[in-house]
Scaffold this motif. Structure first.
Motif, mmCIF file in Angstrom:
data_model
loop_
_atom_site.group_PDB
_atom_site.id
_atom_site.type_symbol
_atom_site.label_atom_id
_atom_site.label_comp_id
_atom_site.label_asym_id
_atom_site.label_seq_id
_atom_site.Cartn_x
_atom_site.Cartn_y
_atom_site.Cartn_z
ATOM 1 N N HIS A 132 39.754 83.980 18.397
ATOM 2 C CA HIS A 132 38.557 83.996 19.232
ATOM 3 C C HIS A 132 37.374 84.661 18.522
ATOM 4 O O HIS A 132 36.561 85.351 19.124
ATOM 5 N N THR A 133 37.302 84.428 17.212
ATOM 6 C CA THR A 133 36.147 84.801 16.406
ATOM 7 C C THR A 133 35.549 83.502 15.864
ATOM 8 O O THR A 133 36.209 82.450 15.875
ATOM 9 N N PHE A 134 34.315 83.562 15.388
ATOM 10 C CA PHE A 134 33.711 82.349 14.844
ATOM 11 C C PHE A 134 34.403 81.916 13.549
ATOM 12 O O PHE A 134 34.519 80.717 13.282
ATOM 13 N N ILE A 135 34.913 82.873 12.774
ATOM 14 C CA ILE A 135 35.656 82.507 11.561
ATOM 15 C C ILE A 135 36.988 81.869 11.947
ATOM 16 O O ILE A 135 37.353 80.808 11.434
ATOM 17 N N GLY A 136 37.716 82.510 12.842
ATOM 18 C CA GLY A 136 38.992 81.946 13.312
ATOM 19 C C GLY A 136 38.785 80.616 14.008
ATOM 20 O O GLY A 136 39.551 79.664 13.803
ATOM 21 N N GLY A 137 37.728 80.523 14.826
ATOM 22 C CA GLY A 137 37.399 79.269 15.496
ATOM 23 C C GLY A 137 37.084 78.156 14.504
ATOM 24 O O GLY A 137 37.431 76.999 14.731
ATOM 25 N N VAL B 15 34.793 80.180 21.979
ATOM 26 C CA VAL B 15 34.490 81.565 21.586
ATOM 27 C C VAL B 15 33.346 82.115 22.441
ATOM 28 O O VAL B 15 33.405 83.250 22.922
ATOM 29 N N ILE B 16 32.312 81.307 22.657
ATOM 30 C CA ILE B 16 31.160 81.759 23.433
ATOM 31 C C ILE B 16 31.541 82.025 24.888
ATOM 32 O O ILE B 16 31.234 83.092 25.445
ATOM 33 N N ASP C 159 34.537 82.545 26.242
ATOM 34 C CA ASP C 159 35.449 83.685 26.361
ATOM 35 C C ASP C 159 34.750 84.986 25.982
ATOM 36 O O ASP C 159 35.076 86.049 26.511
ATOM 37 N N GLY C 160 33.779 84.908 25.069
ATOM 38 C CA GLY C 160 33.018 86.096 24.697
ATOM 39 C C GLY C 160 32.194 86.633 25.846
ATOM 40 O O GLY C 160 31.985 87.843 25.965
ATOM 41 N N ILE C 161 31.718 85.765 26.709
ATOM 42 C CA ILE C 161 30.957 86.189 27.887
ATOM 43 C C ILE C 161 31.865 86.890 28.891
ATOM 44 O O ILE C 161 31.466 87.835 29.558
ATOM 45 N N MET C 162 33.108 86.471 28.938
ATOM 46 C CA MET C 162 34.012 86.906 30.003
ATOM 47 C C MET C 162 34.960 88.046 29.617
ATOM 48 O O MET C 162 35.264 88.900 30.447
ATOM 49 N N HIS C 163 35.460 88.047 28.399
ATOM 50 C CA HIS C 163 36.538 88.970 28.022
ATOM 51 C C HIS C 163 36.035 90.098 27.125
ATOM 52 O O HIS C 163 35.422 89.845 26.092
ATOM 53 N N PHE C 164 36.368 91.316 27.498
ATOM 54 C CA PHE C 164 35.901 92.488 26.756
ATOM 55 C C PHE C 164 36.524 92.595 25.366
ATOM 56 O O PHE C 164 35.970 93.239 24.482
ATOM 57 N N ASP C 165 37.686 91.986 25.163
ATOM 58 C CA ASP C 165 38.374 92.151 23.880
ATOM 59 C C ASP C 165 38.017 91.084 22.844
ATOM 60 O O ASP C 165 38.542 91.094 21.741
ATOM 61 N N VAL C 166 37.105 90.177 23.156
ATOM 62 C CA VAL C 166 36.670 89.162 22.187
ATOM 63 C C VAL C 166 35.660 89.815 21.247
ATOM 64 O O VAL C 166 34.724 90.486 21.680
ATOM 65 N N GLN C 167 35.885 89.610 19.962
ATOM 66 C CA GLN C 167 34.984 90.120 18.918
ATOM 67 C C GLN C 167 34.504 88.921 18.102
ATOM 68 O O GLN C 167 35.010 88.662 17.016
ATOM 69 N N PRO C 168 33.535 88.166 18.620
ATOM 70 C CA PRO C 168 33.168 86.880 18.016
ATOM 71 C C PRO C 168 32.671 86.954 16.581
ATOM 72 O O PRO C 168 32.850 86.006 15.822
ATOM 73 N N PHE C 169 32.086 88.087 16.188
ATOM 74 C CA PHE C 169 31.509 88.188 14.845
ATOM 75 C C PHE C 169 32.367 88.986 13.872
ATOM 76 O O PHE C 169 31.904 89.370 12.797
#
Length: 173
Positions: A54-59, A109-110, A112-122
């Motif tokens: 759930h990161t942009f690299i992983g995505g 990613v976007i 889930d990033g809005i919703m989940h505190f544990d997402v670190q998109p960058f």
């Protein structure tokens, strides 16, 4: 978001707008691929729920996997469902497969990033999540639902207009 269904609202709207330049099947497959890692964590009972996937690299990595596998899986699925044009199987171009997979993974990613505190998109550049809480969870669910409904309406209106016989052509005959 609870696995995949809410994410499909975005895909349905994009499909309505891009029509044949977008594969909803590949998009949907990318949603499933994105949530395999969180599913594994839930089954095992330990780990980072929304980890590297759930990161942009992983995505980006998962988008490549989704496009490469999703093109063939989607074509096979469309054949089984007998969805075709003029009795010819639908072929998904590689460009459409990659566009659909990247839109799928990045939108995942976007959202889930809005919703989940544990997402670190960058990650690994930043551990912060500037998207967290941009809108409430209830609003996010409504947005996903409404984009799907609007997308479905647009898609079927376009399909209906494309199938509707042109009356001016009938007069010329």
């Amino acid at each position: 978001m609870p696995f995949t269904p809410f994410h499909m609202g975005t895909g349905i709207l994009i499909k309505a707008l891009l029509q044949g330049s977008f594969s909803l099947m590949v998009f949907g497959w990318s949603q499933i691929v994105m949530d395999l890692q969180p599913l594994w964590v839930l089954i095992q009972g330990h780990g980072h729920l929304h980890g590297f996937s759930h990161t942009f690299i992983g995505g980006s990595l998962l988008a490549v996997v989704s496009a490469l596998s999703g093109k063939y899986l989607s074509e096979f699925g469309l054949t089984i469902l007998r969805i075709s044009k003029a009795s010819q199987p639908i072929e998904i171009s590689w460009l459409v497969a990659f566009i659909s997979a990247f839109i799928g993974c990045f939108s995942h990613v976007i959202l889930d990033g809005i919703m989940h505190f544990d997402v670190q998109p960058f990650y690994p550049i930043s551990l912060n999540n500037p998207m967290l809480g941009l809108v409430s969870v209830a609003s996010l669910h409504k947005i996903c639902l409404y984009t799907g409904l609007v997308g479905a309406a647009i898609f079927y209106i376009v399909q209906w207009r494309n199938r509707k016989p042109n009356k001016s052509l009938k007069r010329c005959k």
